[in-house]
Scaffold this active site. Structure first.
Site, PDB file in Angstrom:
ATOM      1  N   LYS A 159       0.830  -1.188   0.000  1.00 54.59           N
ATOM      2  CA  LYS A 159       0.000   0.000   0.000  1.00 54.59           C
ATOM      3  C   LYS A 159       0.868   1.242   0.000  1.00 54.59           C
ATOM      4  CE  LYS A 159      -3.294   1.110   2.890  1.00 54.59           C
ATOM      5  NZ  LYS A 159      -4.032   1.160   4.151  1.00 54.59           N
ATOM      6  N   MET A 160       0.352   2.306  -0.592  1.00 57.80           N
ATOM      7  CA  MET A 160       1.097   3.560  -0.656  1.00 57.80           C
ATOM      8  C   MET A 160       1.526   4.069   0.721  1.00 57.80           C
ATOM      9  SD  MET A 160       2.275   5.761  -2.689  1.00 57.80           S
ATOM     10  CE  MET A 160       1.940   7.488  -2.378  1.00 57.80           C
ATOM     11  N   SER A 161       0.661   3.880   1.720  1.00 58.70           N
ATOM     12  CA  SER A 161       0.983   4.468   3.021  1.00 58.70           C
ATOM     13  C   SER A 161       2.270   3.866   3.589  1.00 58.70           C
ATOM     14  CB  SER A 161      -0.166   4.269   3.990  1.00 58.70           C
ATOM     15  OG  SER A 161      -0.487   2.904   4.043  1.00 58.70           O
ATOM     16  N   LYS A 162       2.538   2.608   3.228  1.00 58.17           N
ATOM     17  CA  LYS A 162       3.782   2.007   3.681  1.00 58.17           C
ATOM     18  C   LYS A 162       4.785   2.146   2.540  1.00 58.17           C
ATOM     19  CE  LYS A 162       2.075  -1.003   7.160  1.00 58.17           C
ATOM     20  NZ  LYS A 162       0.674  -0.706   6.983  1.00 58.17           N
ATOM     21  N   ARG A 163       4.966   3.348   2.144  1.00 60.73           N
ATOM     22  CA  ARG A 163       5.753   3.533   0.930  1.00 60.73           C
ATOM     23  C   ARG A 163       7.221   3.201   1.147  1.00 60.73           C
ATOM     24  NH1 ARG A 163       7.687   8.783   0.492  1.00 60.73           N
ATOM     25  NH2 ARG A 163       7.762   9.748   2.535  1.00 60.73           N
TER      26      ARG A 163
END
Ligand code: GLU
Length: 507
Positions: free
Chosen positions: A261-265
């Site tokens: 996911k983007m949040s865990k980039r």
């Protein structure tokens, strides 16, 4: 029935790019369909509340051009629009009480230690889940196991309690989502979720569906991370005997490498919020911000619209009006959408090129001022600089480095380029060209170019022998817009001065 949608952020930090995408899809849909767009601030989780986040969210969406019909500032017919204000009116408690009276919810007095002990017991007994539900609620301290008098005594004694939803036992419940197949779940997999916390505030679930109902929301368009909460929401609608809205869960936004996911980039540095902040992301990094990085809101909007939606053909460059025209819920995909920063840069380039210099100037001027460039000059001079550079830049700050020589003569020259292209006879060639320049009747790029043509013809030399040193002395750089365009804009005196300066410095 007219469409009502809402964007319902929790003010827990800066607006993440996924949140902006959610807001945008709601916006495009409601603008297309006609209807109302509500901004509702979901701030009942006081432990995660961040002061200033609400203002940040509103400002970031304004920058992008996303406008609401009703919000905390404008008000509207179904306000207040902040859940803490709604809660202060006793609104959620009233609905929790209704469910308790109807036997669909109950009070639970269990302490954290008792809850831990329950989970421990279940684990030891080999149970795969450790939930508070039909299987366990009868052994706990709640209004289902205590007498009415015991419950009253506890309340009178000021004991903390929560209100839990009484999940139906072993029932299959289905709901439709526009983006996916019908979703079916069994109620045994669900917890007796807390609806009202011991501080008297509602949980997200209760507040969210009560508000969606009271605000007459017709379409809930939100990120896929909320899909797992939807079964509970569907059961809450059923418990209240309300009609649920249409659900639209948007696909996850994935990292550029397509993993996670983007949040865990990971990997590439991606500004995760719209503006720079002092807030850090999950990895402890401070955000940079797309606006300050020099992205145009139009480019950002176009890019975000295509993260999870496509028009079904090759059309890519779409402004707000066009996006509004073409957007459709049916064409939202259910596969994760990869965040491709190069694509965003491409959109930015495209939108910069399409703008007029006059429209770009107010966007570039702050960067130029910050760099100390003198902007107290004829505005048409600034417009012409922009016209020469706009084909060559990707981000707004690129105009800073690339425009430096329009505001001051170079103080140093690209050493590698100078070594290769400034020869022993270069100074003399430049003076010969200057002599020709002095004869032109109009100081413009075309006439200057003719001087150069006649010089290389007379001397029987290659174009590069003149062009490379001329560019170098004007700009200090090895590349840029056409050298005669630059000289035309700098004017005769400044061009001659730079010829002298370069000869003094390079020989
Ligand atoms: N407050 C939730 C959030 O922060 C809203 C989710 C929803 O749209 O239901 O995203």
């Amino acid at each position: 029935m007219s469409v009502v949608v809402r964007f319902a952020p929790s003010p827990t930090g800066p607006l993440h790019i996924g949140g902006v995408r959610t807001a945008l899809f709601n916006y495009l849909y409601v603008r297309q369909q006609g209807g109302r767009f509500i901004l509702r601030i979901e701030d009942t989780d006081r432990t995660r509340f961040v002061p200033g986040a609400e203002e940040y969210i509103i400002e970031a969406l304004n920058w992008l051009g996303i406008a609401f019909d009703e919000d905390v500032n404008q008000g509207g017919p179904v306000g207040p629009y902040r859940q803490s204000d709604r809660s202060a009116q006793g609104l959620y408690r009233q609905y929790a009480d209704q469910l308790i009276e109807e036997g669909k919810a109950y009070l639970a007095f269990d302490t954290p230690a008792e809850l831990d002990a329950m989970r421990e017991r279940l684990k030891e007994a080999g149970s795969s889940t450790q939930q508070y539900n039909a299987l366990t609620r009868h052994e706990m301290t709640n209004s289902l196991t205590l007498s009415a008098q015991e419950v009253q005594n506890k309340i009178d004694a000021g004991e903390a309690y929560v209100v839990r939803m009484k999940m139906p036992e072993n029932e299959n419940v289905s709901f439709k989502d526009v983006v996916r197949e019908e979703v079916t779940f069994n109620t045994n997999q669900l917890d007796d979720k807390i609806l009202l916390k011991s501080d008297g505030l509602p949980t997200y679930h209760l507040a969210n569906i009560v508000d969606d109902h009271l605000m007459e929301v017709t379409h809930v368009i939100r990120g896929e991370e909320w899909l797992s909460s939807t079964p509970l929401h569907v059961l809450l609608y059923r418990a209240f005997d309300w009609t649920p809205p249409t659900f639209v869960h948007l696909p996850l936004i994935l990292n550029p490498n397509g993993k996670g996911k983007m949040s865990k980039r990971q990997g590439d540095k991606l500004g995760f919020s719209v503006f720079p902040t002092n807030w850090t992301n999950a990895e402890g990094e401070v955000s940079t911000g797309y606006r300050e990085d020099g992205y145009l809101p139009e480019a950002m909007m176009n890019f975000l619209a295509l993260l999870g939606w496509n028009p079904g053909d090759e059309e890519e460059v779409m402004d707000e009006a066009r996006l509004t025209e073409r957007f459709s819920l049916e064409r939202i995909g259910n596969k994760g959408a990869t965040f491709d920063i190069d694509k965003l840069k491409w959109f930015n380039q495209t939108y910069i090129r399409a703008k007029s210099p006059a429209d770009l100037l107010p966007l570039i001027a702050p960067y130029w001022s910050e760099a100390g460039y003198n902007l107290q000059v004829d505005e048409s001079y600034l417009h012409q600089i922009i016209a020469l550079l706009q084909e060559r830049v990707t981000l707004l700050p690129d105009f800073v480095d690339q425009a430096a020589y329009f505001f001051a003569a170079p103080t140093e020259y690209d050493a590698k380029f100078a070594k290769k292209r400034w020869k022993a006879h270069s100074g003399e060639l430049m003076l010969a060209m200057k002599a020709k320049f002095e004869q032109v009747s109009n100081w413009n790029a075309e006439e200057l170019h003719q001087c150069f043509e006649s010089l290389i013809a007379e001397r029987e030399i290659g174009a590069g022998q003149v062009l490379a040193p001329f560019r170098l002395l004007l700009t200090g750089l090895s590349s840029g817009p056409g050298a005669f365009d630059i000289a035309a804009l700098l004017g005769a005196d400044e061009t001659y001065r730079r010829i002298e300066l370069a000869i003094a410095s390079l020989g």
